[in-house]
Design a protein around this motif. Sequence first.
Motif, short mmCIF file in Angstrom:
data_model
loop_
_atom_site.label_atom_id
_atom_site.label_comp_id
_atom_site.label_asym_id
_atom_site.label_seq_id
_atom_site.Cartn_x
_atom_site.Cartn_y
_atom_site.Cartn_z
N SER A 97 -35.77 15.26 25.18
CA SER A 97 -34.57 15.55 24.40
C SER A 97 -33.53 14.46 24.57
CB SER A 97 -34.00 16.91 24.82
OG SER A 97 -32.87 17.21 24.08
N ALA A 98 -33.27 14.06 25.79
CA ALA A 98 -32.25 13.04 26.07
C ALA A 98 -32.63 11.69 25.46
CB ALA A 98 -32.04 12.91 27.57
N ARG A 99 -33.90 11.35 25.50
CA ARG A 99 -34.37 10.05 25.03
C ARG A 99 -34.87 10.07 23.59
NH1 ARG A 99 -31.95 6.79 28.52
NH2 ARG A 99 -32.45 7.36 30.64
N ARG A 100 -34.86 11.28 22.99
CA ARG A 100 -35.36 11.45 21.62
C ARG A 100 -36.79 10.92 21.49
NH1 ARG A 100 -31.22 10.77 16.96
NH2 ARG A 100 -33.14 11.55 16.06
N ALA A 101 -37.60 11.22 22.49
CA ALA A 101 -38.99 10.75 22.56
C ALA A 101 -39.93 11.89 22.22
CB ALA A 101 -39.29 10.20 23.95
N ARG A 102 -40.85 11.64 21.34
CA ARG A 102 -41.83 12.67 20.96
C ARG A 102 -43.12 12.55 21.74
NH1 ARG A 102 -41.07 11.50 14.63
NH2 ARG A 102 -38.94 12.23 14.46
N HIS A 103 -43.33 11.40 22.40
CA HIS A 103 -44.55 11.14 23.17
C HIS A 103 -44.17 10.46 24.47
CE1 HIS A 103 -45.73 11.22 18.92
NE2 HIS A 103 -46.81 11.83 19.37
N ILE A 104 -44.67 10.99 25.57
CA ILE A 104 -44.39 10.41 26.88
C ILE A 104 -45.72 10.15 27.60
CG2 ILE A 104 -43.30 10.75 29.14
CD1 ILE A 104 -41.18 10.59 27.03
N PRO A 105 -46.03 8.88 27.87
CA PRO A 105 -47.24 8.59 28.65
C PRO A 105 -47.11 9.10 30.07
CG PRO A 105 -46.46 6.63 27.49
CD PRO A 105 -45.37 7.68 27.40
N VAL A 106 -48.24 9.48 30.65
CA VAL A 106 -48.29 9.97 32.02
C VAL A 106 -48.94 8.89 32.88
CG1 VAL A 106 -49.08 11.82 33.54
CG2 VAL A 106 -48.59 12.31 31.12
N GLU A 107 -48.30 8.55 33.99
CA GLU A 107 -48.80 7.51 34.88
C GLU A 107 -49.17 8.07 36.24
OE1 GLU A 107 -46.91 3.17 34.17
OE2 GLU A 107 -45.65 4.61 35.20
N ARG A 108 -50.17 7.46 36.83
CA ARG A 108 -50.50 7.69 38.24
C ARG A 108 -50.77 6.32 38.85
NH1 ARG A 108 -55.76 9.89 38.53
NH2 ARG A 108 -54.95 11.75 37.52
N ASP A 109 -50.05 5.99 39.90
CA ASP A 109 -50.19 4.68 40.56
C ASP A 109 -50.05 3.52 39.58
OD1 ASP A 109 -50.66 5.98 43.02
OD2 ASP A 109 -52.80 6.18 42.55
N GLY A 110 -49.12 3.66 38.63
CA GLY A 110 -48.85 2.59 37.69
C GLY A 110 -49.84 2.45 36.55
N ARG A 111 -50.80 3.38 36.45
CA ARG A 111 -51.80 3.31 35.39
C ARG A 111 -51.76 4.56 34.50
NH1 ARG A 111 -53.77 0.03 39.05
NH2 ARG A 111 -54.95 -1.78 38.45
N LEU A 112 -52.07 4.37 33.25
CA LEU A 112 -52.07 5.44 32.26
C LEU A 112 -53.15 6.46 32.56
CD1 LEU A 112 -50.99 6.44 29.48
CD2 LEU A 112 -52.79 5.04 28.45
N VAL A 113 -52.77 7.76 32.62
CA VAL A 113 -53.75 8.83 32.85
C VAL A 113 -53.67 9.93 31.81
CG1 VAL A 113 -53.94 8.42 35.33
CG2 VAL A 113 -52.25 10.06 34.49
N GLY A 114 -52.72 9.84 30.88
CA GLY A 114 -52.60 10.87 29.85
C GLY A 114 -51.37 10.62 29.01
N ILE A 115 -51.17 11.50 28.05
CA ILE A 115 -49.98 11.46 27.21
C ILE A 115 -49.59 12.89 26.86
CG2 ILE A 115 -51.21 11.22 25.02
CD1 ILE A 115 -48.88 9.24 24.21
N ILE A 116 -48.30 13.14 26.83
CA ILE A 116 -47.79 14.46 26.49
C ILE A 116 -46.93 14.31 25.24
CG2 ILE A 116 -46.35 16.39 27.23
CD1 ILE A 116 -48.84 16.18 28.92
N SER A 117 -47.21 15.15 24.26
CA SER A 117 -46.40 15.14 23.04
C SER A 117 -45.41 16.31 23.09
CB SER A 117 -47.29 15.28 21.79
OG SER A 117 -47.79 16.60 21.70
N ILE A 118 -44.43 16.26 22.22
CA ILE A 118 -43.46 17.35 22.15
C ILE A 118 -44.17 18.66 21.80
CG2 ILE A 118 -42.79 16.93 19.74
CD1 ILE A 118 -40.41 17.94 22.61
N GLY A 119 -45.22 18.57 20.99
CA GLY A 119 -46.01 19.76 20.65
C GLY A 119 -46.67 20.37 21.87
N ASP A 120 -47.19 19.52 22.76
CA ASP A 120 -47.81 20.01 24.01
C ASP A 120 -46.78 20.75 24.86
OD1 ASP A 120 -50.21 18.65 23.31
OD2 ASP A 120 -49.54 16.84 24.36
N VAL A 121 -45.58 20.20 24.92
CA VAL A 121 -44.52 20.81 25.73
C VAL A 121 -44.11 22.15 25.14
CG1 VAL A 121 -42.14 20.54 26.53
CG2 VAL A 121 -43.70 18.60 26.60
N VAL A 122 -43.95 22.21 23.83
CA VAL A 122 -43.56 23.46 23.17
C VAL A 122 -44.63 24.53 23.39
CG1 VAL A 122 -43.15 24.55 20.93
CG2 VAL A 122 -42.05 22.38 21.48
#
Length: 142
Positions: A97-122
């Motif tokens: 909400s604060a960043r007006r971002a609809r997609h947020i990548p998920v990181e573990r140890d600096g590497r991409l492990v997933g992505i979360i969309s606003i739909g997933d959160v809802v």
Amino acid sequence: MNVKAILNEKGSDVVTIGPKATVADVAKVLHERRIGAVVVVDDSRRIVGIIAERDIVGAIADHGASCLSRSIADVMWSNVYRCTEDMTVDSLMQLMSARRARHIPVERDGRLVGIISIGDVVKAHIRAIESEAEHIKAYIAG
């Protein structure tokens, strides 16, 4: 509920693309995969950017159709907002909400492990509310 629980439910597949792709390449991937954003990664799966539908629309509005042959590095967001698997859904909602971002990548140890969309959160938030309602009904009935 946290990000890891959402990824466990939906899966951790992420559509990615290399930084040398063109805007047209990304538009084709978004259309074919029916998704709203692609994470740009280097050879070691480190996030270097993200590009979404609205970034492409903005580039076309600013530069015309000729932008389709440009590198995505000219259009993508390189300052990517990220989260970790232990972030709560509430914290993630606040970030999105604060960043007006609809997609947020998920990181573990600096590497991409997933992505979360606003739909997933809802969806996760709705499931949590429904579960709480069921527990209250069971408590009252019981």
